[in-house]
Write a protein that holds these residues in place. Structure first.
Motif, PDB file in Angstrom:
ATOM      1  N   SER A  25    -105.819 -36.029 -25.490  1.00  0.00           N
ATOM      2  CA  SER A  25    -105.446 -34.895 -24.653  1.00  0.00           C
ATOM      3  C   SER A  25    -106.712 -34.142 -24.240  1.00  0.00           C
ATOM      4  O   SER A  25    -107.805 -34.404 -24.747  1.00  0.00           O
ATOM      5  CB  SER A  25    -104.527 -33.946 -25.415  1.00  0.00           C
ATOM      6  N   TYR A  26    -106.555 -33.177 -23.314  1.00  0.00           N
ATOM      7  CA  TYR A  26    -107.697 -32.351 -22.942  1.00  0.00           C
ATOM      8  C   TYR A  26    -108.214 -31.574 -24.149  1.00  0.00           C
ATOM      9  O   TYR A  26    -109.423 -31.364 -24.300  1.00  0.00           O
ATOM     10  CB  TYR A  26    -107.310 -31.366 -21.835  1.00  0.00           C
ATOM     11  N   ARG A  27    -107.294 -31.159 -25.008  1.00  0.00           N
ATOM     12  CA  ARG A  27    -107.698 -30.454 -26.226  1.00  0.00           C
ATOM     13  C   ARG A  27    -108.562 -31.356 -27.109  1.00  0.00           C
ATOM     14  O   ARG A  27    -109.574 -30.925 -27.679  1.00  0.00           O
ATOM     15  CB  ARG A  27    -106.469 -29.967 -26.997  1.00  0.00           C
ATOM     16  N   ASP A  28    -108.167 -32.630 -27.217  1.00  0.00           N
ATOM     17  CA  ASP A  28    -108.929 -33.577 -28.037  1.00  0.00           C
ATOM     18  C   ASP A  28    -110.355 -33.788 -27.495  1.00  0.00           C
ATOM     19  O   ASP A  28    -111.278 -34.087 -28.251  1.00  0.00           O
ATOM     20  CB  ASP A  28    -108.221 -34.938 -28.082  1.00  0.00           C
ATOM     21  N   THR A  33    -116.906 -33.350 -25.754  1.00  0.00           N
ATOM     22  CA  THR A  33    -117.556 -33.215 -24.439  1.00  0.00           C
ATOM     23  C   THR A  33    -118.176 -31.835 -24.232  1.00  0.00           C
ATOM     24  O   THR A  33    -118.773 -31.569 -23.176  1.00  0.00           O
ATOM     25  CB  THR A  33    -116.559 -33.488 -23.289  1.00  0.00           C
ATOM     26  N   LEU A  34    -117.976 -30.929 -25.208  1.00  0.00           N
ATOM     27  CA  LEU A  34    -118.539 -29.575 -25.142  1.00  0.00           C
ATOM     28  C   LEU A  34    -118.058 -28.808 -23.908  1.00  0.00           C
ATOM     29  O   LEU A  34    -118.834 -28.167 -23.190  1.00  0.00           O
ATOM     30  CB  LEU A  34    -120.071 -29.625 -25.142  1.00  0.00           C
ATOM     31  N   ALA A  35    -116.757 -28.896 -23.649  1.00  0.00           N
ATOM     32  CA  ALA A  35    -116.175 -28.198 -22.492  1.00  0.00           C
ATOM     33  C   ALA A  35    -114.773 -27.737 -22.838  1.00  0.00           C
ATOM     34  O   ALA A  35    -114.118 -28.298 -23.732  1.00  0.00           O
ATOM     35  CB  ALA A  35    -116.141 -29.115 -21.273  1.00  0.00           C
ATOM     36  N   SER A  36    -114.299 -26.706 -22.134  1.00  0.00           N
ATOM     37  CA  SER A  36    -112.949 -26.193 -22.387  1.00  0.00           C
ATOM     38  C   SER A  36    -111.910 -27.061 -21.694  1.00  0.00           C
ATOM     39  O   SER A  36    -112.213 -27.832 -20.775  1.00  0.00           O
ATOM     40  CB  SER A  36    -112.822 -24.760 -21.868  1.00  0.00           C
ATOM     41  N   ALA A  61    -116.684 -40.463 -25.629  1.00  0.00           N
ATOM     42  CA  ALA A  61    -115.441 -40.005 -26.253  1.00  0.00           C
ATOM     43  C   ALA A  61    -114.270 -40.907 -25.893  1.00  0.00           C
ATOM     44  O   ALA A  61    -113.358 -41.122 -26.697  1.00  0.00           O
ATOM     45  CB  ALA A  61    -115.141 -38.571 -25.835  1.00  0.00           C
ATOM     46  N   LEU A  62    -114.286 -41.460 -24.686  1.00  0.00           N
ATOM     47  CA  LEU A  62    -113.185 -42.295 -24.215  1.00  0.00           C
ATOM     48  C   LEU A  62    -113.421 -43.783 -24.473  1.00  0.00           C
ATOM     49  O   LEU A  62    -112.583 -44.613 -24.104  1.00  0.00           O
ATOM     50  CB  LEU A  62    -112.974 -42.069 -22.715  1.00  0.00           C
TER      51      LEU A  62
END
Length: 407
Positions: A25-28, A33-36, A61-62
């Motif tokens: 997920s974006y949260r994961d 990635t050091l981003a919100s 990360a992916l």
């Protein structure tokens, strides 16, 4: 150029595909990635172009094995080529204009110069502020040169003052949209002087309305109201009265006077019935869609639910009308702001998801369309989510992060 949008969209599509395949997920992805989440969401939508270090972290990360990073490299090369091409094109157009002016400076008659300024006022509604600043300055310099050199017939000097004054009006709007109210004030004062020299009441009323707008940007509502009062002395049969009354309603609403704000909006509607077409359109006219937009931007500051519902409704109607308007009246910046005002009304009514649906297309706009008013109002929208009633809401937390990630 369309190419930058295309390559950016292709990278965004690949990123979304890789993320979905990974199950993250974006949260994961925040920590690696050091981003919100909001920032990552903007990359995924194609609204933000990340730097190479972020693309590298996302690739790791992916587990995409360098595929995502390679896509970023290809897209960035194309973006840089297009950037250089765009810059060269702008320089070449300016150079051609300079040659034409130098070799035959009076080839265009005074009426033609006035028409070019009027066309600029129309073009402003759908163009970024920076190129408008350059074109407005060039046209004003040409009008002033002719005045100084006497390069006109005696009866044409009024038209030259009007052309220079309207060009100054364009410069004032451009400066304000770029977040420079001091420069906007100077240009507006110049526009007033030129309107005086032309002895044109329609232009005087327009300039006072613009000076009031600048004062409202600074939140100086007392000064803004005073300027409107003076402007009404000059307002004639066009839409000047409507514009000034709507500006006065904004002042009253921001000062907490709900009754007066709604009274002034009612007077503006009555004035609309008697208004005749303005001398020039675009920036120098005040369409019904713009009137609804002003109503929405006034009513969002009132505390009662009926006013907020009306603000949501009027903002929505303004957007619908603009979507059907011709270029002489459709203002893309104001249309974008109407989305923000609709979102503000919904958020004050506690409708977080509805608010985000309204504002999301706006926070995804390219940087050159994010004028100062949009950044200002989106920032205020973000602050509303800090309200105590949203303290334990995960939906509010996600919305807050998305808005701040877009800033």
């Amino acid at each position: 150029m369309a190419g930058s949008s295309r390559v950016q969209a292709a990278f965004a599509h690949l990123f979304k595909e890789m993320r979905e395949r990974s199950g993250l997920s974006y949260r994961d992805l925040e920590r690696p990635t050091l981003a919100s989440r909001g920032w990552i969401n903007n990359v995924a939508s194609g609204a933000r172009w990340p730097d190479r270090s972020w693309a590298s972290r996302a690739d790791d990360a992916l587990n995409s094995g360098g595929l995502l990073l390679a896509a970023w490299d290809r897209a960035n090369i194309e973006r840089e080529v297009e950037k250089r091409t765009r810059s060269l094109l702008l320089v070449s157009v300016k150079d051609s204009g300079d040659i034409l002016a130098a070799t035959n400076p009076d080839a265009v008659d005074v009426d033609g110069l006035g028409e070019r300024v009027a066309s600029l006022g129309v073009a402003y509604l759908s163009s970024p502020a920076t190129p408008m600043l350059s074109q407005g300055l060039q046209l004003r310099q040409e009008a002033i040169r002719r005045i100084k050199e006497g390069a006109a017939r005696p009866h044409e000097f009024k038209d030259l003052y009007l052309a220079a004054g309207r060009a100054s009006g364009v410069l004032s709007y451009a400066a304000l949209d770029l977040g420079e109210p001091d420069a906007a004030t100077t240009h507006a004062r110049t526009a007033w002087r030129l309107a005086d020299l032309a002895d044109d009441d329609e232009q005087r009323a327009w300039v006072r309305g613009t000076e009031s707008l600048i004062a409202r940007f600074r939140k100086d509502y007392a000064l803004a109201t005073s300027l409107i009062t003076d402007g009404l002395k000059y307002a004639g049969p066009g839409t000047s009265v409507v514009r000034l009354l709507c500006g006065a309603a904004q002042c009253a609403a921001n000062s907490g006077d709900s009754e007066m704000a709604q009274h002034l909006l009612g007077r503006a509607l009555d004035a609309r019935d008697d208004a005749t077409p303005d001398t020039v359109n675009g920036l120098f006219s005040f369409s019904y869609a713009k009137q609804l937009y002003y109503a929405g931007s006034s009513l969002i500051w009132l505390p009662d639910e009926p006013a907020l519902r009306k603000a949501e409704q009027d903002s929505g109607r303004a957007i619908e009308l603009w979507e059907q308007e011709g270029e002489q009246f459709r203002s893309f910046d104001d249309e974008a702001l109407a989305h923000v005002y609709m979102a503000t009304a919904r958020l004050k009514l506690g409708e977080i998801e509805g608010a985000m649906d309204a504002v999301r297309p706006i926070i995804e706009l390219p940087d050159d369309r994010q004028i100062s008013w949009i950044r200002k109002r989106v920032g205020e929208l973000s602050l509303l989510l800090d309200d105590e009633r949203f303290k334990h809401s995960t939906v509010a937390a996600d919305a807050r992060e998305e808005l701040r990630g877009a800033g």
